[in-house]
Design a protein around this motif. Structure first.
Motif, PDB file in Angstrom:
ATOM      1  N   THR A   9     -35.307  57.482 133.326  1.00 56.42           N
ATOM      2  CA  THR A   9     -35.763  56.542 132.318  1.00 56.42           C
ATOM      3  C   THR A   9     -37.282  56.628 132.182  1.00 56.42           C
ATOM      4  O   THR A   9     -37.988  56.940 133.149  1.00 56.42           O
ATOM      5  CB  THR A   9     -35.384  55.095 132.732  1.00 56.42           C
ATOM      6  N   GLU A  11     -40.250  55.154 132.491  1.00 53.24           N
ATOM      7  CA  GLU A  11     -40.819  53.942 133.105  1.00 53.24           C
ATOM      8  C   GLU A  11     -42.026  54.334 133.984  1.00 53.24           C
ATOM      9  O   GLU A  11     -41.988  54.239 135.197  1.00 53.24           O
ATOM     10  CB  GLU A  11     -39.736  53.196 133.904  1.00 53.24           C
ATOM     11  N   GLU A  48     -36.119  56.830 126.764  1.00 56.52           N
ATOM     12  CA  GLU A  48     -36.427  55.414 126.487  1.00 56.52           C
ATOM     13  C   GLU A  48     -35.326  54.517 127.071  1.00 56.52           C
ATOM     14  O   GLU A  48     -34.132  54.861 126.970  1.00 56.52           O
ATOM     15  CB  GLU A  48     -36.503  55.180 124.972  1.00 56.52           C
ATOM     16  N   ILE A  49     -35.700  53.365 127.606  1.00 59.79           N
ATOM     17  CA  ILE A  49     -34.676  52.512 128.249  1.00 59.79           C
ATOM     18  C   ILE A  49     -33.723  51.899 127.226  1.00 59.79           C
ATOM     19  O   ILE A  49     -32.625  51.455 127.583  1.00 59.79           O
ATOM     20  CB  ILE A  49     -35.321  51.420 129.141  1.00 59.79           C
ATOM     21  N   ASP A  50     -34.114  51.945 125.952  1.00 56.46           N
ATOM     22  CA  ASP A  50     -33.203  51.498 124.889  1.00 56.46           C
ATOM     23  C   ASP A  50     -32.111  52.538 124.640  1.00 56.46           C
ATOM     24  O   ASP A  50     -31.068  52.223 124.087  1.00 56.46           O
ATOM     25  CB  ASP A  50     -34.008  51.322 123.577  1.00 56.46           C
ATOM     26  N   ASN A  51     -32.399  53.765 125.064  1.00 59.67           N
ATOM     27  CA  ASN A  51     -31.510  54.892 124.760  1.00 59.67           C
ATOM     28  C   ASN A  51     -30.632  55.296 125.941  1.00 59.67           C
ATOM     29  O   ASN A  51     -29.923  56.279 125.859  1.00 59.67           O
ATOM     30  CB  ASN A  51     -32.344  56.101 124.308  1.00 59.67           C
ATOM     31  N   GLN A  58     -27.551  48.681 127.505  1.00 62.38           N
ATOM     32  CA  GLN A  58     -28.814  49.411 127.522  1.00 62.38           C
ATOM     33  C   GLN A  58     -29.611  48.984 128.760  1.00 62.38           C
ATOM     34  O   GLN A  58     -29.584  47.818 129.166  1.00 62.38           O
ATOM     35  CB  GLN A  58     -29.615  49.092 126.252  1.00 62.38           C
ATOM     36  N   THR A  60     -32.590  48.438 128.840  1.00 63.72           N
ATOM     37  CA  THR A  60     -33.488  47.367 128.371  1.00 63.72           C
ATOM     38  C   THR A  60     -32.928  46.005 128.751  1.00 63.72           C
ATOM     39  O   THR A  60     -33.630  45.146 129.282  1.00 63.72           O
ATOM     40  CB  THR A  60     -33.598  47.434 126.826  1.00 63.72           C
ATOM     41  N   ILE A  61     -31.645  45.820 128.473  1.00 61.61           N
ATOM     42  CA  ILE A  61     -30.975  44.537 128.730  1.00 61.61           C
ATOM     43  C   ILE A  61     -30.906  44.293 130.252  1.00 61.61           C
ATOM     44  O   ILE A  61     -31.206  43.197 130.743  1.00 61.61           O
ATOM     45  CB  ILE A  61     -29.543  44.543 128.149  1.00 61.61           C
ATOM     46  N   ARG A  63     -32.822  45.452 132.588  1.00 63.34           N
ATOM     47  CA  ARG A  63     -34.151  45.145 133.160  1.00 63.34           C
ATOM     48  C   ARG A  63     -34.492  43.667 132.925  1.00 63.34           C
ATOM     49  O   ARG A  63     -35.029  43.003 133.800  1.00 63.34           O
ATOM     50  CB  ARG A  63     -35.248  46.033 132.511  1.00 63.34           C
ATOM     51  N   LYS A  64     -34.130  43.143 131.767  1.00 63.53           N
ATOM     52  CA  LYS A  64     -34.405  41.713 131.466  1.00 63.53           C
ATOM     53  C   LYS A  64     -33.615  40.834 132.426  1.00 63.53           C
ATOM     54  O   LYS A  64     -34.125  39.861 132.971  1.00 63.53           O
ATOM     55  CB  LYS A  64     -34.017  41.387 130.015  1.00 63.53           C
TER      56      LYS A  64
ATOM     57  N   SER D  15     -32.083  49.305 117.619  1.00 60.08           N
ATOM     58  CA  SER D  15     -31.675  49.053 119.005  1.00 60.08           C
ATOM     59  C   SER D  15     -30.246  48.523 119.033  1.00 60.08           C
ATOM     60  O   SER D  15     -29.439  48.889 119.898  1.00 60.08           O
ATOM     61  CB  SER D  15     -32.625  48.025 119.636  1.00 60.08           C
TER      62      SER D  15
END
Lengths: 67, 67, 67, 67, 67, 67
Positions: A9, A11, A48-51, A58, A60-61, A63-64, D15
C-alpha cells in the motif's frame, strides 16, 4: 533471471526501505537458488489505499476503523 | 485476445514512443500468431526508478553511478 | 531493463513462434527506447482456454461457437 | 486466499465505485468458491489512457475519434 | 477494456465455476463502470498450493494442519 | 497486506526451496515495513525456459550455449 513484483500500500515507504527490500529479495534469491543478482529484477508497486481491498473493504475504510 | 504488459522505468517516455510500442507489439502478434488487433490489449506501466531494482540496487543509484 | 509479459491462449504455439515474439519485442524496445537487450525480459504465459474469458464467456465456449 | 487484480483506464472512477468492485468481486469468490473474504485481496490499477492500447492504438486516440 | 486477473489455488476448480467467475466479474464491471463486455478480459491463474505462501508458509503445509 | 509475485524459470526448484523463498520474503517485509505475515501473500510462478526470453533469446537456447 528472477523477476519479483512487490505490491504494497502507498503509505510513506521511504527510499531507504525500498532499497532494503530490493537488496533483501535479491540476496535471498542468490542464497536459495544461486540466482545471478545482475539479472534479478525487483519491482515495487505502491497501491493507493482506496485501490486495495481486503475482506471486501478498501484499506481506506479499515485504516479509519483502526483509529 | 493477447494481453501484453510492458514495464519500463519512468524516464520521460513520450506519448509518440508509447504509440510505437503499442502499434509494434500488436503488429508482431498479428504477424506471428495471426491475433486479431481489435482484441489485443497492450498496457504500459512506467515504474519510478526508486522502485525498480536490478543487481540488488535501485535504478536511482545506478543512474548516479553512470553519470 | 524492460519487463514484458505476453499472455496468450494455450493453443499450440510453437517454440519457433515464441522465439519470434521474444526477439521481436526485444528489438522493438531497443529501436523505440534504446533499451539494452541484455537486460530485457520477455515472459510468455500460455493460458488454458477454459481460464480466459472475453465478453463474459470462456474461450472454450467461443471456440465451439466458431466451429 | 484469492488475489484479484483489476486494470481499468484512469477515467474518473470514484472511490464509491472502487468500493463496489472490491465488495462485488469478494462476494463473488465467496459465493462461487467459498473463499474467505478476510484473505481475499482485490487490487485496482488505474492506467493512463495514453498507456493502454487496443487495436494497435492508444485509448487517447480512440476517445478523440469517439467524440 | 478492463483486464481482470484472478489468482486462486489449484484445488479442483471446475469449468463451470470458472464460467461463473468470468460471467460474474464481467457483469460487475458492466454494472458498476458501464464497461463493454466484448472488450473485458478475465484471466484465471490456478497456482499450485506449494507455490502459494501466506503467513510465511506454503498452503500445502496449512492444508495439512487443517486436517 | 503485501502481495509478492516471484517469477523464476522452471528448473527443478524443490518444495523446500520454495518454502525458504516464501518464509524469507515474508520475514523481510515484516522486518523492513512491519507488515503482518498473516496477510502477506507470496506467489511463485515457474516459467518454462522456452517461454522466458532475455537478450532476445529463449533461455532454452542460452542453456544450450552454456553447455
Amino acid at each position: 533471471m528472477p523477476y519479483v513484483n512487490i505490491k504494497i500500500t502507498k503509505e510513506n515507504v521511504t527510499s531507504e526501505q525500498k532499497a532494503q527490500l530490493i537488496e533483501g529479495v535479491t540476496s535471498l534469491l542468490q542464497k536459495v537458488l544461486n540466482k545471478n543478482p545482475s539479472t534479478t529484477f525487483v519491482i515495487i508497486d505502491e497501491v493507493e489505499i482506496d485501490n486495495w481491498g481486503i475482506a471486501g473493504e478498501q484499506v481506506t475504510i479499515r485504516r479509519k476503523k483502526e483509529k
